[in-house]
Enzyme design. Structure first.
Site, mmCIF file in Angstrom:
data_model
loop_
_atom_site.group_PDB
_atom_site.id
_atom_site.type_symbol
_atom_site.label_atom_id
_atom_site.label_comp_id
_atom_site.label_asym_id
_atom_site.label_seq_id
_atom_site.Cartn_x
_atom_site.Cartn_y
_atom_site.Cartn_z
ATOM 1 C CE LYS A 19 -4.511 0.723 0.329
ATOM 2 N NZ LYS A 19 -5.513 -0.304 -0.055
HETATM 3 N N1 GLU Z 1 -7.331 -0.132 -3.289
HETATM 4 C C1 GLU Z 1 -8.068 -1.334 -3.502
HETATM 5 C C2 GLU Z 1 -8.084 -2.192 -2.237
HETATM 6 O O1 GLU Z 1 -7.884 -1.706 -1.151
HETATM 7 C C3 GLU Z 1 -7.604 -2.103 -4.725
HETATM 8 C C4 GLU Z 1 -6.189 -2.545 -4.700
HETATM 9 C C5 GLU Z 1 -5.729 -3.151 -6.036
HETATM 10 O O2 GLU Z 1 -6.540 -3.359 -6.918
HETATM 11 O O3 GLU Z 1 -4.533 -3.405 -6.138
HETATM 12 O O4 GLU Z 1 -8.370 -3.346 -2.289
#
Ligand code: GLU
Length: 426
Positions: free
Chosen positions: A116
């Protein structure tokens, strides 16, 4: 496992998402009887990057933003996870969100690890030009660490397909050729996947439908409340409404609206788009965000942000099913209260996994250079979400644990197996 862990669990700071995540991780690890060496490896992230991002603002002055990328785990494949822009971003939050991506990808069995990223900034106060320059400089700081085989960012809070297009372009300019698989959630014309924008909301529709079947609730008699009306909450509300569920409450950051007979969700969302508020939407009562969570309903979908359901309000929840659209909307301290009340929790690491599942499909399509029809994407998403929901229910029953604990156990078990098989390189 040392007994000190058990004491740590009792001392968690309720509003720290990383501690919430770790206390659940520790509990699941204990129940799995996880080998202490594997425990030591898996409880920490693989890598944490902190970057400073000098950005020329429209005024001509330079502002230096602080950003992060935490790469939590690579055991099952490239790290995967979104990037968020918010004044509230902090390392503990990003660390928790990175770990949740690892567990989420393992729960739905897509071959990714977790990561993240985030930048501490107030995107609402920034121009498009400022956002573009900040994004490109952040991407350039991450160049050595991201890539289709390494770490694949995606949108999250306050980032979108435009943000992803800038990152893809910055990366591609350095690579000297177009590399569209470096991010997902791109515009469809640049190698994005059909159905990706709606995927998190659609995943929620799928698990809510499965839960309704499990409790023999028909959509028309199932009252749903949605907290949040962004890419997750807004689309989930629209899709469950279209599927015949009765959405009785919805909110945005400023507050919500409620009508026990059901809301006309398409009109309510149009009203929100036009006026930037639900205020003044006819035929509905105004409620605050905290009142919204306590409304009488069958299914509650918190799809806004972390720490919404806590030890202070969990007792007053009236839903039968809690489908977590946001990451970490429930604190670890609230888990036990929900369990005691008999609320069926569809934990975030399953309920909102539709997004990353279609991100996986996008990455596959980019690497093939062959793009699927939207109905093919949606059908494969349906297969993944239904199978994962059933796996989770079976796992919870087999181990006599609640669904949250089951999700962590299932995920940790899968990551532990892969870590053990790969061994520790030294
Ligand atoms: N931000 C989204 C999540 O928290 C998608 C992450 C992604 O597709 O890599 O799942």
């Amino acid at each position: 496992m040392s007994t000190a862990l058990v004491d740590d669990i009792k001392e968690i700071k309720e509003d720290n998402p990383f501690e919430s995540m770790m206390s659940r991780f520790d509990r699941a690890a204990q129940l799995l009887n996880l080998d202490p060496d594997l425990y030591a490896v898996m409880r920490v992230p693989n890598r944490e990057l902190k970057v400073y991002i000098p950005t020329r603002m429209d005024s001509g002055r330079i502002q230096v933003f602080e950003g992060f990328r935490v790469q939590h785990n690579f055991a099952r494949g490239p790290a995967k996870g979104g990037i968020r822009y918010s004044p509230d971003v902090n390392i503990d939050e990003i660390r928790a969100l990175a770990a949740w991506m690892t567990w989420k990808c393992a729960v739905v069995n897509v071959p990714f690890g977790g990561a993240k990223g985030g930048i501490i900034c107030d995107p609402m106060q920034m121009s498009i030009g400022e956002l573009e320059r900040m994004t490109r400089r952040y991407a350039s700081e991450l160049l050595d660490f991201i890539g289709p085989e390494k770490d694949v960012p995606a949108p999250d809070m306050n980032t979108n397909e435009q943000t992803m297009a800038w990152i893809m372009d910055t990366y591609s300019m350095h690579a000297r050729h177009t590399v569209n698989a470096v991010v997902t959630g791109k515009p469809i014309d640049l190698g994005g996947s059909r159905g990706r924008l709606e995927a998190t909301g659609r995943g929620l529709l799928i698990v809510v439908t499965e839960a309704a079947k499990r409790f023999k609730m028909t959509p028309a008699d199932t009252r749903v409340v949605v907290q949040g009306s962004g890419n997750v909450g807004g689309i989930a509300a629209l899709l469950v409404h279209q599927a015949g569920f009765k959405v009785v409450g919805i909110s945005d950051v400023h507050g919500g609206i409620y009508n026990p007979r059901g809301l006309e969700i398409p009109q309510a969302l149009k009203h929100l788009e036009a006026t930037r508020s639900f205020e003044g939407f006819g035929g509905a009562e105004r409620v605050s965000n905290s009142e919204l969570l306590e409304l009488d309903c069958d299914v509650l979908i918190p799809a806004a942000t972390e720490n919404q359901i806590t030890s202070s309000n969990a007792e007053r929840l009236k839903c039968k099913v809690l489908a977590e659209g946001a990451n970490g909307p429930t604190t670890a301290a609230a888990d036990e209260i929900l369990y005691r009340k008999g609320i069926f929790v569809i934990p975030d690491i399953l309920a909102n996994a539709g997004g990353v599942t279609v991100s996986y499909f996008e990455w596959v399509q980019d690497r093939m250079g062959y793009f699927w029809r939207e109905d093919v994407v949606n059908e494969r998403l349906q297969d993944t979400m239904v199978a994962s929901f059933n796996d989770l229910c079976r796992y919870a029953d087999a181990h006599s644990v609640d669904t949250r604990t089951a999700a962590y156990m299932l995920a940790i078990d899968r990551v532990a197996y892969d870590t053990r098989m790969r061994g520790i390189y030294a």
